[in-house]
Design an enzyme around this catalytic site. Structure first.
Site, PDB file in Angstrom:
ATOM      1  N   ASP A  49       0.894  -1.229  -0.163  1.00  0.00           N
ATOM      2  CA  ASP A  49       0.091   0.085  -0.111  1.00  0.00           C
ATOM      3  C   ASP A  49       0.820   1.355   0.151  1.00  0.00           C
ATOM      4  O   ASP A  49       1.741   1.506   0.983  1.00  0.00           O
ATOM      5  CB  ASP A  49      -0.896   0.110   1.308  1.00  0.00           C
ATOM      6  N   THR A  90      -6.686   3.542  -2.429  1.00  0.00           N
ATOM      7  CA  THR A  90      -6.790   2.136  -1.905  1.00  0.00           C
ATOM      8  C   THR A  90      -7.612   1.029  -2.524  1.00  0.00           C
ATOM      9  O   THR A  90      -7.460   0.147  -3.070  1.00  0.00           O
ATOM     10  CB  THR A  90      -6.660   1.980  -0.370  1.00  0.00           C
ATOM     11  N   ASN A 111     -12.436   5.345  -2.400  1.00  0.00           N
ATOM     12  CA  ASN A 111     -12.568   4.677  -0.882  1.00  0.00           C
ATOM     13  C   ASN A 111     -14.077   4.766  -0.577  1.00  0.00           C
ATOM     14  O   ASN A 111     -14.593   3.921  -0.087  1.00  0.00           O
ATOM     15  CB  ASN A 111     -11.567   4.976  -0.041  1.00  0.00           C
ATOM     16  N   ASP A 173      -9.524  -3.707   5.575  1.00  0.00           N
ATOM     17  CA  ASP A 173     -10.546  -4.543   5.145  1.00  0.00           C
ATOM     18  C   ASP A 173     -10.639  -4.494   3.712  1.00  0.00           C
ATOM     19  O   ASP A 173     -10.725  -5.658   2.881  1.00  0.00           O
ATOM     20  CB  ASP A 173     -11.944  -4.196   5.774  1.00  0.00           C
TER      21      ASP A 173
END
Ligand SMILES: [Zn+2]
Length: 556
Positions: A49, A90, A111, A173
């Site tokens: 990430d 992300t 997101n 998550d």
């Protein structure tokens, strides 16, 4: 004698038919399916990430032979690999890696985004129709239902009649849920706060399997509640800035952002287990958990190719908090390299050297901290939308008689209230253009585009191409804003991402292991090329929204 002769004749004819070669061994050429596909016992997809491409080169001298260097030296390095869309964040990043498509197709446009249908902000992975497993909190109420297409992991499950397993793990998550696809056997993520446990959703299962429950009951996470010092001597970290500087975030209770970061002392005032996210220990815990998954799920043990999707989230939290140039980011990558080495050693042992295939990439890059760039005389800075708000609202009132024409602003897109526009008897495209032109007047705004332009044109390069790939006709907004390179809407400390600029799009792409050619390329590759490359390697159908192409040089 009779029997011997008939055996000889049988082998003679089969040799003529090409089934056996002249030495009587079974030929690998001809009708073997191995000519059509490579069947590693396990595919390991790794997303780091917020990893910029230049972290490979900047921190190279500190890496050991068995981590990043093993992938680069023995595998294939795509040196000019980019996200072909914005927003670079992300949720869209992980989805694009695994679907072989961009947000225009897969629908994960941020997101969080404003959902025009239900008139509310939604989170990319949330799903209230499921319950948490492994926590009393709501943190497990997740599913991939907002992702409109299949993933490479889905296609492998379909191809193997659901016999090949998919397990996805990440601290975040969304870093697990989206790569796992719709058919994952399990996706697990870390819940911080007071708990510090790996959890999941009833989308996958009713209760945690024994190996996860055992992991949570062990002292694994607890043992990382210790001060964070650099892995190697800090004075050898010559590839990052001074430890003590003004470009980094400060935890509550810290007077300077310097090593060591005393986690036990900072614990209570800084979110307890959430504090682990902002340290390299989050990646080490993820590695421990991934290794437990390999053992607990017996991944790579049978004839059907399994898929382990791992996402290292702490690199993003550390980058956001300390910035691209910090000693903390450098140490986080030096430690990640050690974690990767540990993971690959386990795979060698459990699955077998040469029996698995790995790819490693990122979900987006990151910007150098603008306040640092400014101090180096490089044009950079910050935009505060609150500062332009009053001027913008005055304009809306003057031009349209109401500020209600704006429904939402998110991911650098304005969503207009189409009902208000209809009542005003203005063409939507006209309203978009009027507002876009106004926004262009504001300091820090570099370019503006309208939804109408995204609909009417077919851009093939440059920023409009990147914006169009990120533009989902059903979900995206009416006006798209691009800030100048080096300008961000963020705190004055730390790095961020989300833009279509090159520092947010250029990320590593490494392939390694079974079926992978050794080499490198400077040819531009794009994130949606990853899934079709893996599909071609495995000889399976491409994900159903695929827009990327297999990178042919990678495949043997
Ligand atoms: Zn981030």
């Amino acid at each position: 004698m009779q029997n011997k002769n008939s055996l000889f004749l049988t082998i003679y004819f089969l040799t003529v038919l090409g089934v056996f070669n002249s030495f009587g061994q079974r030929s690998s050429k001809g009708n073997s399916t191995e000519d059509l596909k490579t069947s590693p016992k396990l595919v390991v997809g790794i997303v780091v990430d917020q990893m910029r491409y230049d972290y490979i080169t900047r921190f190279w001298n500190h890496f050991d032979d068995g981590g990043f260097k093993r992938l680069v030296n023995e595998g294939f390095n795509c040196k000019n690999n980019h996200f072909n869309y914005a927003p670079t964040s992300t949720g869209p990043g992980h989805t694009s890696v695994y679907t072989g498509a961009a947000p225009a197709t897969h629908g994960i446009i941020g997101n969080n985004w404003y959902d025009k249908v239900i008139d509310a902000e939604v989170y990319c992975a949330s799903d209230d129709s499921y319950a948490s497993v492994g926590t009393a909190s709501d943190a497990g109420k997740m599913s991939p239902h907002r992702m409109n297409v299949t993933t490479i992991t889905d296609q492998l499950r379909l191809h193997t009649q659901m016999r090949g397993k998919t397990i996805a793990v990440a601290f975040k998550d969304r870093g697990a849920v989206l790569p796992g696809g719709h058919t994952a056997n399990a996706a697990y993520w870390f819940h911080g706060d007071n708990e510090g446990d790996w959890i999941t959703s009833t989308y996958y299962m009713k209760e945690l399997p024994k190996w996860v429950a055992n992991f949570n009951a062990s002292d694994n996470v607890e043992k990382y509640k210790k001060p964070w010092s650099t892995l190697k001597k800090i004075n050898t970290y010559l590839e990052s800035g001074l430890d003590n500087n003004t470009y980094e975030g400060l935890h509550s209770g810290e007077v300077a952002s310097t090593f060591p970061h005393d986690l036990p002392k900072l614990w209570e005032a800084n979110g307890k287990y959430n504090l682990l996210k902002v340290t390299p220990y989050g990646n080490s815990i993820t590695t421990d958990f991934a290794i437990a998954a390999i053992e607990g799920e017996r991944l790579g043990e049978d004839l059907f190719t399994d898929f382990l999707a791992i996402s290292f989230s702490s690199t993003d939290y550390v980058g956001h908090f300390y910035g691209v140039n910090s000693k903390e980011v450098q140490d986080t990558y030096v430690r990640l390299d050690a974690d990767l080495q540990r993971l690959f050693k386990t795979l060698d042992k459990k699955v077998g050297t040469g029996e698995y295939t790995v790819f490693l990439t990122a979900d987006h890059g990151a910007v150098h901290v603008p306040s640092y760039l400014k101090d180096q005389k490089i044009p950079a800075g910050y935009i505060e939308f609150d500062d332009i708000k009053s001027k913008f609202e005055a304009f809306l009132k003057y031009r349209f008689g109401t500020i209600d024409i704006i429904k939402n602003f998110s991911n650098y897109q304005y969503f207009l209230d189409h009902k208000v526009i209809k009542n005003l008897d203005i063409e939507l495209a006209h309203a978009q253009e009027i507002i876009a032109k106004e926004l262009l007047n504001y300091e820090g705004v570099d370019r503006v585009y309208t939804g109408q332009q995204m609909w009417q044109n077919n851009y093939t390069e440059g920023l409009p191409y990147i914006l169009q790939n990120g533009y989902n006709q059903k979900r995206s907004g009416d006006i798209l804003m691009v800030l100048k390179p080096g300008i961000i809407n963020y705190s004055k400390t730390g790095s961020t991402h989300g833009s279509p600029q090159i520092y947010d799009t250029h990320v590593p792409l490494l392939f390694y292991g079974k079926g992978i050619h050794s080499g490198s390329t400077y040819q531009r590759t794009e994130i949606p090329d990853i899934a079709p490359t893996m599909a071609a390697l495995l000889g399976i159908a491409f994900p159903n929204g695929t827009t990327g192409k297999p990178i042919v040089e990678v495949l043997e």
